[in-house]
Design a protein around this motif. Structure first.
Motif, PDB file in Angstrom:
ATOM      1  N   ARG A  82     -23.438   9.080  33.170  1.00  7.58           N
ATOM      2  CA  ARG A  82     -23.088   9.656  34.477  1.00  7.58           C
ATOM      3  C   ARG A  82     -22.240  10.880  34.163  1.00  7.58           C
ATOM      4  N   ILE A  83     -22.853  12.027  34.352  1.00  7.51           N
ATOM      5  CA  ILE A  83     -22.273  13.286  33.853  1.00  7.51           C
ATOM      6  C   ILE A  83     -21.762  14.137  35.010  1.00  7.51           C
ATOM      7  N   ALA A  84     -20.501  14.535  34.917  1.00  4.64           N
ATOM      8  CA  ALA A  84     -19.922  15.384  35.969  1.00  4.64           C
ATOM      9  C   ALA A  84     -19.762  16.811  35.458  1.00  4.64           C
ATOM     10  N   VAL A  85     -19.895  17.758  36.369  1.00  5.28           N
ATOM     11  CA  VAL A  85     -19.691  19.158  36.004  1.00  5.28           C
ATOM     12  C   VAL A  85     -18.616  19.731  36.921  1.00  5.28           C
ATOM     13  N   MET A  86     -17.791  20.597  36.363  1.00  2.00           N
ATOM     14  CA  MET A  86     -16.790  21.270  37.194  1.00  2.00           C
ATOM     15  C   MET A  86     -16.563  22.684  36.700  1.00  2.00           C
ATOM     16  N   THR A  87     -16.034  23.538  37.580  1.00  4.05           N
ATOM     17  CA  THR A  87     -15.671  24.892  37.183  1.00  4.05           C
ATOM     18  C   THR A  87     -14.155  25.012  37.314  1.00  4.05           C
ATOM     19  N   SER A  88     -13.555  25.786  36.424  1.00  2.00           N
ATOM     20  CA  SER A  88     -12.097  25.816  36.399  1.00  2.00           C
ATOM     21  C   SER A  88     -11.610  27.206  36.001  1.00  2.00           C
ATOM     22  N   GLY A  89     -10.403  27.551  36.410  1.00  2.00           N
ATOM     23  CA  GLY A  89      -9.836  28.873  36.098  1.00  2.00           C
ATOM     24  C   GLY A  89     -10.451  29.930  37.002  1.00  2.00           C
ATOM     25  N   GLY A  90     -10.323  31.194  36.614  1.00  2.00           N
ATOM     26  CA  GLY A  90     -10.887  32.278  37.431  1.00  2.00           C
ATOM     27  C   GLY A  90     -12.402  32.143  37.526  1.00  2.00           C
ATOM     28  N   VAL A 126     -26.740  22.339  34.758  1.00  2.00           N
ATOM     29  CA  VAL A 126     -26.199  21.047  34.296  1.00  2.00           C
ATOM     30  C   VAL A 126     -26.717  19.920  35.197  1.00  2.00           C
ATOM     31  N   VAL A 127     -26.663  20.155  36.511  1.00  2.00           N
ATOM     32  CA  VAL A 127     -27.121  19.129  37.455  1.00  2.00           C
ATOM     33  C   VAL A 127     -28.597  18.802  37.186  1.00  2.00           C
ATOM     34  N   ARG A 128     -29.406  19.822  37.062  1.00  2.00           N
ATOM     35  CA  ARG A 128     -30.854  19.571  36.938  1.00  2.00           C
ATOM     36  C   ARG A 128     -31.232  18.979  35.577  1.00  2.00           C
ATOM     37  N   GLN A 129     -30.579  19.445  34.522  1.00  2.00           N
ATOM     38  CA  GLN A 129     -30.882  18.862  33.209  1.00  2.00           C
ATOM     39  C   GLN A 129     -30.400  17.411  33.157  1.00  2.00           C
ATOM     40  N   THR A 130     -29.290  17.130  33.816  1.00  2.00           N
ATOM     41  CA  THR A 130     -28.778  15.754  33.865  1.00  2.00           C
ATOM     42  C   THR A 130     -29.819  14.843  34.541  1.00  2.00           C
ATOM     43  N   ILE A 131     -30.296  15.310  35.697  1.00  2.00           N
ATOM     44  CA  ILE A 131     -31.264  14.495  36.445  1.00  2.00           C
ATOM     45  C   ILE A 131     -32.574  14.375  35.647  1.00  2.00           C
ATOM     46  N   SER A 157     -32.908  14.309  32.601  1.00  2.00           N
ATOM     47  CA  SER A 157     -32.722  13.402  31.459  1.00  2.00           C
ATOM     48  C   SER A 157     -32.588  11.950  31.902  1.00  2.00           C
ATOM     49  N   GLY A 158     -32.751  11.714  33.200  1.00  2.00           N
ATOM     50  CA  GLY A 158     -32.664  10.339  33.706  1.00  2.00           C
ATOM     51  C   GLY A 158     -31.244   9.873  33.929  1.00  2.00           C
ATOM     52  N   CYS A 159     -30.288  10.800  33.922  1.00  2.00           N
ATOM     53  CA  CYS A 159     -28.880  10.428  34.113  1.00  2.00           C
ATOM     54  C   CYS A 159     -28.442  10.758  35.550  1.00  2.00           C
ATOM     55  N   THR A 160     -27.231  10.348  35.886  1.00  2.00           N
ATOM     56  CA  THR A 160     -26.718  10.617  37.230  1.00  2.00           C
ATOM     57  C   THR A 160     -25.762  11.806  37.166  1.00  2.00           C
ATOM     58  N   LYS A 162     -18.690  14.469  43.965  1.00  2.00           N
ATOM     59  CA  LYS A 162     -19.885  14.220  44.772  1.00  2.00           C
ATOM     60  C   LYS A 162     -21.107  14.037  43.876  1.00  2.00           C
ATOM     61  N   GLU A 163     -21.882  13.012  44.156  1.00  2.00           N
ATOM     62  CA  GLU A 163     -23.135  12.864  43.412  1.00  2.00           C
ATOM     63  C   GLU A 163     -24.086  13.986  43.836  1.00  2.00           C
ATOM     64  N   MET A 164     -24.779  14.562  42.883  1.00  2.00           N
ATOM     65  CA  MET A 164     -25.611  15.733  43.172  1.00  2.00           C
ATOM     66  C   MET A 164     -27.092  15.406  43.019  1.00  2.00           C
ATOM     67  N   SER A 165     -27.877  15.979  43.906  1.00  2.00           N
ATOM     68  CA  SER A 165     -29.330  15.829  43.792  1.00  2.00           C
ATOM     69  C   SER A 165     -29.924  17.166  43.349  1.00  2.00           C
ATOM     70  N   TRP A 166     -31.174  17.129  42.985  1.00  2.00           N
ATOM     71  CA  TRP A 166     -31.901  18.330  42.552  1.00  2.00           C
ATOM     72  C   TRP A 166     -31.783  19.436  43.612  1.00  2.00           C
ATOM     73  N   GLU A 167     -31.959  19.047  44.877  1.00  2.00           N
ATOM     74  CA  GLU A 167     -31.981  20.017  45.987  1.00  2.00           C
ATOM     75  C   GLU A 167     -30.599  20.596  46.271  1.00  2.00           C
ATOM     76  N   ASP A 168     -29.564  19.841  45.937  1.00  2.00           N
ATOM     77  CA  ASP A 168     -28.196  20.305  46.253  1.00  2.00           C
ATOM     78  C   ASP A 168     -27.881  21.661  45.639  1.00  2.00           C
ATOM     79  N   VAL A 169     -28.549  21.990  44.548  1.00  2.00           N
ATOM     80  CA  VAL A 169     -28.205  23.235  43.846  1.00  2.00           C
ATOM     81  C   VAL A 169     -29.292  24.302  44.022  1.00  2.00           C
ATOM     82  N   ARG A 170     -30.164  24.077  44.987  1.00  2.00           N
ATOM     83  CA  ARG A 170     -31.235  25.050  45.241  1.00  2.00           C
ATOM     84  C   ARG A 170     -30.624  26.381  45.678  1.00  2.00           C
TER      85      ARG A 170
END
Ligand code: F6P
Length: 385
Positions: free
Chosen positions: A3-11, A23-28, A30-33, A52-60
């Motif tokens: 279960r892989i989370a991604v975040m952005t930080s700093g400027g 990251v979201v799409r490669q995670t999905i 790869s069969g991961c959450t 928040k759990e992310m789906s493929w469409e969330d990052v369209r």
């Protein structure tokens, strides 16, 4: 399955949203959450809806968006142990066992410290009664992977950070706009560009825009810089140039480390050469806006590689940072990359400028030389021996 989370930080930087998308799409794929943590480390500390759990469409549609669509923040709480303990608890709550962080060197160092501390944090969650031993058992190790997102291109070990080429492009466009009005009025412009303690943006803008003079922290001008700059610019004018562009990195200083401010340069050009001079501070215009094609590719390739690195990590693998070296996407030791970056900062502080030039990965000496050759009106204009 991880279960892989991604975040952005700093400027923020252009391309961060593309990195999150990858990251979201490669995670999905790869069969991961996949999860996104909103508002940087603050979201990790706050938990709840911020993770928040992310789906493929969330990052369209995210690839061409500027800034970071999941937000970023500077977070004081994460610098405190209680804040990190809360963050760890939130991760256990969501079952997250890997974190991909896109940010600058400060954000990446914070992430690696968190990983180091992780077993202790798990222990404390149990001893303080917040979690049962069986709840934390699956989370004995935390995987951290860094992606470098910054317009400054200041991290050692990589040729380019996500966002730096978009920013450089915006600076060049802005200077093209300035050129037109400068030419019309025969004016001089002093343009201040960002970069914090790094002169990459200023140096590359100097090369790309054919500036008359540049100031960068790694290679301060000679003791006699005022006269040197004026004589070069006077000569450029005598050769028939109708406009003058001087680029000042925000971190520029002289050889004694006194800050060189754009207004000082403006006064010199006005008073000593008699040029009608204006100062333009590009500010955050150079940080926002859509990513250029290069940053879209870089963020996508590196986002994909970050997830692969998570999946291949063992408990003994040091945290990697995803870099690009000679056009290849590679993994480097995150802690070492930050150390090398801090070494350059120390060289500048110790006035070891030659070493600082060599310490920057992006072949600063070559670019500096090219700048001097291309801007010189004759051989005596060159600032290098
Ligand atoms: O690190 C990116 C950067 O834009 C630097 O170039 C600049 O010094 C700094 O951030 C500005 O930070 P802020 O947006 O917090 O003023």
């Amino acid at each position: 399955k991880k279960r892989i989370a991604v975040m952005t930080s700093g400027g923020d930087s252009p391309g961060m949203s593309g990195a999150v998308r990858a990251v979201v799409r490669q995670t999905i794929a790869s069969g991961c959450t996949s999860f996104a943590i909103y508002e940087g480390y603050q979201g990790l500390v706050d938990g709840g809806d911020m993770i928040k759990e992310m789906s493929w469409e969330d990052v369209r549609g995210w690839l061409s968006e500027g800034g970071t669509l999941i937000g970023t923040a500077r977070c004081a709480a994460f610098r405190e142990r209680w804040g990190r303990l809360k963050a760890a608890d939130n991760m256990v709550e969501k079952g997250i066992d890997a974190l991909v962080i896109c940010g600058g060197d400060g954000s990446l160092t914070g992430a690696d410290k968190f990983r180091e501390e992780w077993p202790g944090l798990m222990n404390e969650l149990v001893t303080s009664g917040r979690r049962k031993p069986e709840e934390v058992l699956p989370y004995r190790h935390l995987n951290i992977v860094g992606l470098v997102g910054s317009i400054d291109n200041d991290l050692s070990s990589t040729d380019a950070t996500i966002g730096c080429y978009s920013s450089l492009q915006r600076i060049c466009q802005s200077i093209d706009f300035i050129d037109a009005t400068a030419f019309s009025h025969q004016r001089a412009f002093v343009v201040e560009v960002m970069g914090r303690h790094c002169g990459w943006l200023a140096l590359m803008a100097g090369v790309s825009c054919g500036a008359d003079f540049i100031f960068i922290p790694e290679n301060p001008p000679s003791e006699n810089w005022e006269e040197e700059m004026c004589s070069i610019i006077r000569r450029h004018r005598e050769m028939g140039k109708r406009k003058t562009i001087v680029i000042v990195a925000e971190g520029a200083h002289d050889r004694q480390l006194n800050h060189i401010k754009p207004d000082m340069v403006k006064d010199l050009l006005s008073n000593r050469i008699g040029l009608d001079t204006r100062v333009t501070t590009l500010g955050h215009v150079q940080r926002g806006g859509p990513p250029c094609a290069y940053d879209r590719m870089l963020s996508t390739l590196q986002g994909v590689e970050a997830v692969k690195a998570v999946l291949e990590a063992t408990p003994d693998t040091p945290s990697p940072v995803i870099c690009i070296v000679e056009n290849k996407i590679v993994r480097r030791d995150l802690v070492k990359a930050v150390e090398l970056t801090q070494n350059v900062a120390r060289m500048i502080e110790a006035k070891r400028f030659e070493e600082a030039m060599k310490g920057r990965d992006a072949e600063f000496e070559e670019y500096w030389h090219a700048f001097n050759i291309t801007t010189a009106t004759d051989k005596s204009d060159m600032l290098l021996p």
